[in-house]
Design a protein around this motif. Sequence first.
Motif, short mmCIF file in Angstrom:
data_model
loop_
_atom_site.label_atom_id
_atom_site.label_comp_id
_atom_site.label_asym_id
_atom_site.label_seq_id
_atom_site.Cartn_x
_atom_site.Cartn_y
_atom_site.Cartn_z
N LYS A 119 -43.62 -18.14 30.81
CA LYS A 119 -41.96 -17.92 29.72
C LYS A 119 -42.46 -17.74 28.47
CE LYS A 119 -40.71 -22.91 28.95
NZ LYS A 119 -39.32 -23.24 29.30
N ASP A 122 -44.44 -20.43 26.53
CA ASP A 122 -45.10 -21.75 27.51
C ASP A 122 -46.12 -21.66 27.11
OD1 ASP A 122 -44.56 -23.07 29.12
OD2 ASP A 122 -45.62 -21.84 30.71
N SER A 125 -47.24 -23.79 31.12
CA SER A 125 -46.50 -25.26 32.40
C SER A 125 -45.20 -24.01 33.53
CB SER A 125 -45.79 -26.13 31.47
OG SER A 125 -44.50 -25.47 30.53
N SER A 126 -45.02 -23.09 33.47
CA SER A 126 -43.85 -22.91 34.23
C SER A 126 -43.59 -23.03 35.75
CB SER A 126 -44.36 -21.18 34.04
OG SER A 126 -44.10 -20.29 32.98
N GLY A 167 -39.76 -26.97 36.54
CA GLY A 167 -38.90 -26.70 35.15
C GLY A 167 -38.47 -27.54 34.51
N LYS A 168 -37.40 -27.86 34.23
CA LYS A 168 -37.21 -28.73 32.74
C LYS A 168 -36.79 -30.17 34.07
CE LYS A 168 -34.85 -25.37 29.53
NZ LYS A 168 -33.96 -25.36 29.46
N ASP A 205 -36.98 -18.49 38.13
CA ASP A 205 -36.42 -18.39 36.23
C ASP A 205 -37.12 -18.49 35.16
OD1 ASP A 205 -36.66 -21.33 35.87
OD2 ASP A 205 -34.21 -21.34 37.10
N ASP A 206 -36.55 -18.09 34.33
CA ASP A 206 -37.34 -18.32 32.82
C ASP A 206 -38.30 -19.14 32.49
OD1 ASP A 206 -36.42 -15.75 31.94
OD2 ASP A 206 -34.42 -16.25 31.37
N ASP A 207 -37.54 -20.46 33.10
CA ASP A 207 -38.61 -21.12 33.10
C ASP A 207 -39.47 -21.90 34.42
OD1 ASP A 207 -37.15 -22.94 31.43
OD2 ASP A 207 -35.28 -22.83 32.19
N ILE A 208 -39.00 -21.51 35.85
CA ILE A 208 -39.86 -21.41 36.20
C ILE A 208 -40.61 -20.92 37.41
CG2 ILE A 208 -40.06 -22.41 38.88
CD1 ILE A 208 -37.36 -24.10 38.05
#
Length: 336
Positions: A119, A122, A125-126, A167-168, A205-208
């Motif tokens: 991302k 980043d 780390s995605s 992700g988060k 998605d944007d994080d994964i």
Amino acid sequence: MNKREYYKIISKYQLYILQETMNQFISLFVVFCAIGRLGADSPLTSEEQEHVKDNLEKIYNSWQRKRPTDKFHNNRDKIFEGLVTTSRTAPFNSDDSKPDQKWDFAGNRKEKRGCGFPKMGDSKSSWTVRIMNADHSSFYGSLIHPQVVLTAAHHISVWEKYKVRAGKWDDKISVLKTMVHPKFDQRNLANNVALLFLAKSFSLDDDINVICLPEQGGIPSPGTECFSSSLVLPIIEFYKCQDQLRTRSGTSLHNTFICAGGKRGVDTCRGDGGAPLACPIGSAHGQRYQLSGIVSWGIDCYQEVPAAYTNVALFRDWIDIQMKAQGLETSVYTAW
């Protein structure tokens, strides 16, 4: 076939539909809603695909009873084929798939990400996931498929139950099956690789995102700057690393490892086991990465001695075989 083309095809039959029952109006309304929700050129989501297909089938069945030779009948296969190929569907059974193309708040289209693209902003780390056991101790792994994690075998116990966060760290999924390399050696950590098959898929998605895998034998050149645990670590030539490890501790380096690091104060350490060593694909400025190594072992921490990482490129063929045996696609993590 995109939504604009669907709109044109279905519009040709509006006059026909006006002659049908109110149920047909409702069916067409569902189709139009699916087409117009994200924009004329956007791909259909898997949920929209099912709605459109079901309602087109209803309309088709009604028309077939009255006019089986009409143009809709002739285009039916083309329309349904388009429904299958237009929407991005994951290569596994899941309700979690999302469209590869997204739109920002200004209505601008974002291009889809393939494997290995982090991302924006980043630190690579995605694709990093945290693997937790029943007593909440944890280690790391890499997402190589929305439903598969690659990690270090020395962390895996066959009797343990694991859950994976990505992700988060809000999304947590149970591990359905673990597979340790059959030649893994606990004494010298040779063939230190394991696959975790999840009970369901993560939504990309944007994080994964998933990371690409190198082709069999695709080892990064010495000096290549790679990333692990937010650190920049250069690849060290194998025999140079082996000499340093022998000099320092008498430890022999098995040929299923590569080395990275060697700068004082910049190193992976205890707690980083299983984490990815991500190396650039092609140009270092290309911003696409492949999983070249898995954090395995080292001597002390933060010393001027490189650490050893499982050489993932030696296991690509084995990984592909296991994936296909589970009915999962290998194209998800293939960059070429």
